[in-house]
Design a protein around this motif. Structure first.
Motif, short mmCIF file in Angstrom:
data_model
loop_
_atom_site.label_atom_id
_atom_site.label_comp_id
_atom_site.label_asym_id
_atom_site.label_seq_id
_atom_site.Cartn_x
_atom_site.Cartn_y
_atom_site.Cartn_z
N LYS A 322 21.01 34.36 -2.66
CA LYS A 322 20.93 35.09 -1.41
C LYS A 322 21.00 33.72 0.36
N ILE A 325 25.13 32.98 0.32
CA ILE A 325 25.52 34.26 1.28
C ILE A 325 25.64 33.99 2.60
N VAL A 340 25.45 43.88 -0.72
CA VAL A 340 25.25 42.51 -2.06
C VAL A 340 24.97 43.32 -2.74
#
Length: 446
Positions: A322, A325, A340
């Motif tokens: 996370k 990204i 995602v």
């Protein structure tokens, strides 16, 4: 050629009376090699009509039944050329896990069973941690049942990376057996340790692409190099389902939110570009995401669905992903919708992602086969990828190939050092080149 399963599948799938074309194609490039026009009726046994003396090619052959009026493909069956294997009883040594190696092993065992081979799957040699994959797919379940078989085998297939061959062979009976390696590589040359292991421990090596066949020959492999393509399991249900959506999150206002209704609406109302990868320098997820957001914004009718994992699926690694990204998305003020999925999925669930997707987009730096791109094509999706590696072997005019240049691999030492040599090369992409090649495509018809 004789394949009893072919007759059963055709009788189940083709109904009514109609005129059809029986077409045999060469397996790699699908050039026609024999055809016939036949009238078929429901329930009629026409197996004898397809029992033709067709010569096998390296890539095998593909048999198709095509409606004479509409040219719709009613049935397609790939028949692999496995004549290089010694005997019909195989000890298959491979892991049973969620990785590409695990999926390919299950599919190769499926292909062996469909071709009349007896198989014993020795997945237990890798320990319980690498033998936990379960499936609801009946074809995978059939392959998984081979773990319970005990046969007097003629040949051994080591479907694993070559550094572990000696240890595996010490655990099984090898006297009088033919030993094959089955592996894959993604750069222009093998690590010297791989070449040494293959030459020392095997009588031949199996690879899934023409690209790999040449790479292995260029890497001082002195045993025969055999071509055996990976495949997908038969696709029996193409109906789109949103059951997988609760395992996704959507990126909004700097956070990843689980909102199934919003995610479903986003998928339904936008062209879904998607990517399924392990997070590594070779898979090049960051540049894939960056260039997509450079091309598109939230004002475009697109979204990007990223299914990614690092090494495992534990919470700590999900949070790392996370962060990575989010770091990429922080460059953009108005990025398109980003979906995602960070959880472990089985083969049926991965297929659900392909059903939801429209365009498979990857900037991987090289693939020895490219299973995700290949599967996307099987589901009728477009593919956007680089021109280096094996993926170009199964692309067509609907797909987009990104230009590249070859550079020395970097960034993989956290996984292993097999890429760590100056004589290996893989692909590098220029952001402007990628963005110029990206196009908006409408959603695929369901």
């Amino acid at each position: 050629m004789t394949d009893p399963s072919l007759r059963i599948d055709m009788e189940n799938d083709i109904k009514g009376t109609r005129d059809v074309i029986f077409l045999w194609e060469e397996g790699l490039y699908q050039y026609p090699i024999y055809s016939d026009i036949v009238r078929i009726s429901e329930g009629v046994n026409f197996f004898s009509a397809i029992n033709k003396p067709i010569s096998f090619f390296d890539g095998g052959i593909i048999f198709k039944v095509i409606d004479l009026q509409t040219h719709e493909v009613l049935f397609s069956h790939s028949i692999k050329n496995l004549s290089f294997l010694n005997g019909k009883r195989i000890l298959y040594v491979a892991q049973n896990n969620h990785t590409g190696y695990g999926y390919a092993a299950r599919n190769c065992i499926h292909q062996l069973l469909e071709s009349g081979y007896q198989v014993q799957w020795a997945s237990d040699l890798f320990g319980e941690d690498q033998n936990r994959y379960t499936s609801t797919n009946k074809y995978e379940q059939r392959a998984l049942s081979c773990r319970n078989n005990h046969i007097e085998y003629d040949s051994v297939i080591l479907h694993y990376v070559p550094f572990g061959y000696e240890n595996l062979l010490n655990k099984i009976t090898t006297h009088g057996k033919t030993i094959y390696a089955s592996t894959v590589w993604e750069t222009t040359k093998l690590s010297s340790s791989w070449s040494e292991s293959i030459n020392k421990h095997t009588h031949g090596v199996i690879v899934p692409s023409i690209f790999n066949r040449q790479v292995f020959k260029d890497s001082n492999i002195n045993v025969p190099v055999h071509l055996w393509r990976y495949d997908t399991f038969p696709i029996e249900n193409r109906t789109i389902s949103y059951d997988i959506v609760p395992q996704m999150s959507i990126y909004e206002d700097g956070a990843f939110k689980q909102d199934s209704n919003k995610i479903t609406d986003t998928i339904k109302n936008n062209t879904v570009y998607y990517n399924i990868s392990q997070y590594s320098a070779r898979k090049n997820v960051d540049q894939t995401l960056f260039t997509f957001c450079s091309k598109f914004t939230r004002n475009d009718n697109v979204c990007f669905l990223l299914k990614v994992f690092f090494r495992t699926f534990d919470v700590k690694e999900q949070e790392i992903l996370k962060y990575k990204i989010k770091s990429v998305l922080s460059y953009f003020d108005n990025p398109p919708a980003i979906l995602v999925c960070l959880t472990d999925l089985n083969s049926d669930q991965i297929d659900e992602l392909h059903k939801l997707g429209d365009v498979y987009f990857t900037l991987n730096r090289g693939e020895g086969f490219g299973l995700c791109s290949y599967t996307a094509k099987k589901f009728g999706n477009r593919v956007i990828c680089g021109g280096f590696g094996s993926e170009v072997e199964f692309l067509d005019g609907n797909d987009t190939i990104i230009p590249y240049r070859l550079v020395t691999p970097t960034g993989m030492i956290g996984f292993h050092n097999w890429y760590d040599s100056n004589d290996q090369l893989w692909a590098s992409f220029n952001n402007d080149d990628v963005v110029s090649k990206l196009r908006f495509y409408p959603k695929r018809e369901a």
